[in-house]
Design a protein around this motif. Structure first.
Motif, short mmCIF file in Angstrom:
data_model
loop_
_atom_site.label_atom_id
_atom_site.label_comp_id
_atom_site.label_asym_id
_atom_site.label_seq_id
_atom_site.Cartn_x
_atom_site.Cartn_y
_atom_site.Cartn_z
N LEU A 209 4.82 5.14 -5.66
CA LEU A 209 4.91 3.84 -7.54
C LEU A 209 3.82 4.64 -8.60
O LEU A 209 3.79 4.05 -9.61
CB LEU A 209 4.73 2.42 -7.46
N GLU B 65 -5.33 -2.03 -16.31
CA GLU B 65 -6.51 -2.46 -16.14
C GLU B 65 -7.24 -2.51 -16.09
O GLU B 65 -7.45 -2.02 -16.02
CB GLU B 65 -5.82 -3.25 -14.95
N ASN B 66 -8.40 -3.27 -16.57
CA ASN B 66 -9.86 -3.15 -16.13
C ASN B 66 -10.26 -2.73 -15.31
O ASN B 66 -10.08 -2.68 -14.35
CB ASN B 66 -10.80 -4.67 -16.64
N ARG C 87 2.74 1.42 -3.50
CA ARG C 87 1.44 1.75 -3.95
C ARG C 87 1.70 3.30 -4.00
O ARG C 87 1.82 3.92 -5.15
CB ARG C 87 0.58 1.37 -4.26
N LYS D 35 0.76 -0.74 -0.01
CA LYS D 35 0.34 0.30 -0.01
C LYS D 35 1.11 1.36 0.15
O LYS D 35 0.77 2.08 -0.55
CB LYS D 35 -1.07 -0.11 1.58
N TYR E 240 1.12 1.48 -16.08
CA TYR E 240 0.74 -0.18 -15.75
C TYR E 240 -0.48 0.85 -15.56
O TYR E 240 -1.12 -0.43 -14.22
CB TYR E 240 1.17 0.16 -14.62
N ASN E 241 -1.10 1.52 -15.68
CA ASN E 241 -2.17 1.69 -14.91
C ASN E 241 -3.64 1.45 -15.68
O ASN E 241 -4.88 2.25 -15.92
CB ASN E 241 -2.98 3.27 -14.90
N GLU F 69 -10.02 0.31 -14.25
CA GLU F 69 -9.19 2.34 -14.16
C GLU F 69 -9.35 2.69 -15.22
O GLU F 69 -8.85 2.82 -16.69
CB GLU F 69 -7.57 1.58 -14.31
N PHE G 236 4.62 7.22 -11.31
CA PHE G 236 5.25 6.17 -12.34
C PHE G 236 4.64 5.34 -12.96
O PHE G 236 4.96 5.11 -13.86
CB PHE G 236 6.91 5.27 -11.49
N ALA G 237 3.82 4.45 -12.00
CA ALA G 237 3.00 3.44 -13.53
C ALA G 237 1.82 4.21 -14.15
O ALA G 237 1.53 3.86 -15.30
CB ALA G 237 1.83 3.07 -11.96
#
Lengths: 209, 75
Positions: free
Chosen positions: A192, A204-205, A189, A186, A201-202, A207, A195-196
């Motif tokens: 990051l 995904e379903n 996160r 947590k 990296y953001n 999001e 960075f994500a």
């Protein structure tokens, strides 16, 4: 030195391995040596210094070889070696170590660049070891976590140990490992997050920023 | 299962460390709780980033050699 080929009862000039020793050596090489890269990385994370990491890995193997008879065959040799390394590290370095949670970002940066430069030339691409590029941000984010969180994340996410193995290594109940991972991730996160987003990296379903 | 229980199982769910029964309960909960669902996805993502983005160094050959030599020498 005069040579005396006929001398019958002369002691052997050099100690050679007994049969038992040879078997031990072979087993040790089969079981233990393959984990050297993982141990070296773990030692680097702990010490932040290639020379210290070198020493730590060497001492770990020396101890492991000496006590190899006590290694339970069929159990995880990598976990056994990590435990030895961790204990060695505590005995050797931690007394004088910097306070956990305090991070010297310049130190991390210097360390990362020096080791990256030193190893760039002799990368063994066949080993597939350098399959991913490290990003400073990720490394710094991980290193900025309090020690107890950083440790379990390393052991779980980077080294792939089970909770039971980690619990044994950090000498805490599995429930503690669980909650440290939960809280550590947590914390990580939030660090990051930027960075994500930057690296996609953001997506995904579910999001939608 | 409520949110607190789901949070307790969160990391184990990410790491595939749940028992079958826990897994069932956890999945049921996140299907109906968007907050926990999101948190679960975020935790998965965090794990993946660490796994993929931390570079792995190779032990220097000199170190490998000295370890190999070590087990060549009788103690």
């Amino acid at each position: 030195m005069t040579s005396s080929p006929n001398k019958k009862n002369a002691p052997e000039p050099k100690k050679t391995l007994s049969e038992k020793e040879k078997i031990k050596q072979q087993e040790f090489q089969e079981e233990a040596i393959e984990h050297i890269n993982a141990l070296y990385n773990y030692a680097l994370h702990l010490t932040m210094n290639p020379d210290d990491a070198n020493d730590l890995v060497q001492e770990t193997y020396l101890k492991a070889y000496k006590f190899f008879d006590s290694f339970e065959k069929g159990t995880n040799c990598k976990a056994w070696l990590f435990k030895i390394l961790k204990n060695n590290y505590i005995n050797k370095f931690r007394k004088n170590a910097r306070e956990p949670g305090k991070v010297d970002y310049d130190l991390i940066k210097d360390f990362y660049h020096s080791i990256k430069d030193a190893q760039n030339d002799n990368e063994d691409l066949n080993a597939g070891y350098f399959r991913s590029l490290m990003h400073d941000e990720v490394y710094q984010a991980l290193n900025s976590l309090p020690e107890e969180f950083k440790e379990v994340i390393q052991l779980c996410d980077i080294e792939g140990f089970t909770y039971e193995e980690i619990a044994n290594m950090v000498e805490s109940p599995i429930g503690t490992v669980r909650s440290r991972l939960y809280r550590g991730r947590k914390l990580l996160r939030t660090k990051l997050n930027d960075f994500a987003k930057k690296h996609g990296y953001n997506t995904e379903n579910g999001e939608t920023p | 299962m409520n949110c607190t229980q789901a949070q307790n199982l969160m990391s184990a769910a990410v790491d595939g460390e749940l028992t079958l029964k826990e897994q069932e309960g956890f999945e049921k909960h996140i299907q109906t709780c968007p907050t926990c669902f999101r948190e679960f996805k975020e935790a998965q993502k965090t794990k993946n980033i660490i796994r993929e983005k931390i570079i792995r160094f190779k032990a220097p050959q000199s170190l490998v050699n000295s370890i190999l030599k070590l087990s060549d020498t009788p103690l």
